[in-house]
Design a protein around this motif. Sequence first.
Motif, PDB file in Angstrom:
ATOM      1  N   UNK A 284       0.816  -1.207   0.000  1.00  0.00           N
ATOM      2  CA  UNK A 284       0.000   0.000   0.000  1.00  0.00           C
ATOM      3  C   UNK A 284       0.857   1.268   0.000  1.00  0.00           C
ATOM      4  N   UNK A 285       1.934   1.261   0.770  1.00  0.00           N
ATOM      5  CA  UNK A 285       2.820   2.426   0.796  1.00  0.00           C
ATOM      6  C   UNK A 285       3.501   2.621  -0.551  1.00  0.00           C
ATOM      7  N   UNK A 286       3.884   1.533  -1.184  1.00  0.00           N
ATOM      8  CA  UNK A 286       4.482   1.625  -2.521  1.00  0.00           C
ATOM      9  C   UNK A 286       3.509   2.183  -3.541  1.00  0.00           C
ATOM     10  N   UNK A 287       2.256   1.767  -3.468  1.00  0.00           N
ATOM     11  CA  UNK A 287       1.220   2.292  -4.371  1.00  0.00           C
ATOM     12  C   UNK A 287       1.039   3.791  -4.154  1.00  0.00           C
ATOM     13  N   UNK A 288       0.976   4.220  -2.913  1.00  0.00           N
ATOM     14  CA  UNK A 288       0.829   5.648  -2.602  1.00  0.00           C
ATOM     15  C   UNK A 288       2.017   6.432  -3.138  1.00  0.00           C
ATOM     16  N   UNK A 289       3.214   5.929  -2.917  1.00  0.00           N
ATOM     17  CA  UNK A 289       4.440   6.594  -3.373  1.00  0.00           C
ATOM     18  C   UNK A 289       4.465   6.710  -4.897  1.00  0.00           C
ATOM     19  N   UNK A 290       4.188   5.618  -5.603  1.00  0.00           N
ATOM     20  CA  UNK A 290       4.206   5.642  -7.066  1.00  0.00           C
ATOM     21  C   UNK A 290       3.083   6.511  -7.634  1.00  0.00           C
ATOM     22  N   UNK A 291       1.917   6.490  -7.006  1.00  0.00           N
ATOM     23  CA  UNK A 291       0.819   7.347  -7.437  1.00  0.00           C
ATOM     24  C   UNK A 291       1.192   8.819  -7.288  1.00  0.00           C
ATOM     25  N   UNK A 292       1.861   9.146  -6.206  1.00  0.00           N
ATOM     26  CA  UNK A 292       2.306  10.519  -5.983  1.00  0.00           C
ATOM     27  C   UNK A 292       3.287  10.963  -7.064  1.00  0.00           C
ATOM     28  N   UNK A 293       4.246  10.104  -7.377  1.00  0.00           N
ATOM     29  CA  UNK A 293       5.220  10.439  -8.421  1.00  0.00           C
ATOM     30  C   UNK A 293       4.514  10.609  -9.760  1.00  0.00           C
ATOM     31  N   UNK A 294       3.565   9.741 -10.067  1.00  0.00           N
ATOM     32  CA  UNK A 294       2.838   9.843 -11.330  1.00  0.00           C
ATOM     33  C   UNK A 294       2.047  11.147 -11.406  1.00  0.00           C
ATOM     34  N   UNK A 295       1.312  11.468 -10.353  1.00  0.00           N
ATOM     35  CA  UNK A 295       0.506  12.695 -10.359  1.00  0.00           C
ATOM     36  C   UNK A 295       1.399  13.923 -10.503  1.00  0.00           C
ATOM     37  N   UNK A 296       2.506  13.954  -9.757  1.00  0.00           N
ATOM     38  CA  UNK A 296       3.408  15.111  -9.837  1.00  0.00           C
ATOM     39  C   UNK A 296       4.109  15.207 -11.182  1.00  0.00           C
ATOM     40  N   UNK A 297       4.279  14.084 -11.881  1.00  0.00           N
ATOM     41  CA  UNK A 297       4.908  14.135 -13.198  1.00  0.00           C
ATOM     42  C   UNK A 297       3.998  14.790 -14.227  1.00  0.00           C
ATOM     43  N   UNK A 298       2.701  14.819 -13.944  1.00  0.00           N
ATOM     44  CA  UNK A 298       1.749  15.464 -14.851  1.00  0.00           C
ATOM     45  C   UNK A 298       1.646  16.967 -14.629  1.00  0.00           C
ATOM     46  N   UNK A 299       2.175  17.440 -13.500  1.00  0.00           N
ATOM     47  CA  UNK A 299       2.054  18.843 -13.127  1.00  0.00           C
ATOM     48  C   UNK A 299       3.356  19.587 -13.376  1.00  0.00           C
ATOM     49  N   UNK A 300       3.244  20.878 -13.544  1.00  0.00           N
ATOM     50  CA  UNK A 300       4.416  21.737 -13.613  1.00  0.00           C
ATOM     51  C   UNK A 300       4.816  22.105 -12.186  1.00  0.00           C
ATOM     52  N   UNK A 301       6.051  22.579 -12.001  1.00  0.00           N
ATOM     53  CA  UNK A 301       6.429  22.992 -10.651  1.00  0.00           C
ATOM     54  C   UNK A 301       5.693  24.275 -10.298  1.00  0.00           C
ATOM     55  N   UNK A 302       5.447  24.467  -9.029  1.00  0.00           N
ATOM     56  CA  UNK A 302       4.737  25.649  -8.573  1.00  0.00           C
ATOM     57  C   UNK A 302       5.640  26.867  -8.530  1.00  0.00           C
ATOM     58  N   UNK A 303       5.046  28.045  -8.357  1.00  0.00           N
ATOM     59  CA  UNK A 303       5.837  29.279  -8.350  1.00  0.00           C
ATOM     60  C   UNK A 303       6.837  29.354  -7.200  1.00  0.00           C
TER      61      UNK A 303
END
Length: 159
Positions: free
Chosen positions: A23-42
């Motif tokens: 479960x922790x691995x799924x959360x970690x990988x999901x976080x990386x995937x979601x952040x890879x779709x976003x640009x960095x914040x200001x």
Amino acid sequence: MLENKMISNLIKNFITKFPLWFFCGIIFLLSIYIRSLLDIGPDTGVYMDVGKKLSLGKEYYSEIFEINFPIMMWLYALQYKLSIAINISPILMSEIFVNCGGLISIFYASKNLKRSKIYENKTEYNLIIICFFLSFFLRPYGLHLSEFGTKSSYFLMFF
């Protein structure tokens, strides 16, 4: 066909023997995937720019002005120096720093919990660790505002 069956059995065995890691691995990988779709914040962009300037020898408060405490900016200067040495993007290095810092922080928190009475109840212990992963890697404002490598991440790691 035999290889697919072996892989599925291996995954099933892993999930049944190590549900916390799964479960922790799924959360970690999901976080990386979601952040890879976003640009960095200001804020992250400003911190990275100030860190770059510090690593290039500019002086804080005379050649660089930022209202945040300078220790954070020195972390970004270190990240910039490492990204140049390893020859990867400073943005990727920032993500690596925050992810590794979060994992190390949760690891030490789990070590502390193992010395407490909470560890006697495995379900409670596992839920606390999963909540740590959720609250660090999938925190709503960090993902919504694309601000993952900022003060809030480092405060969560250090405190």
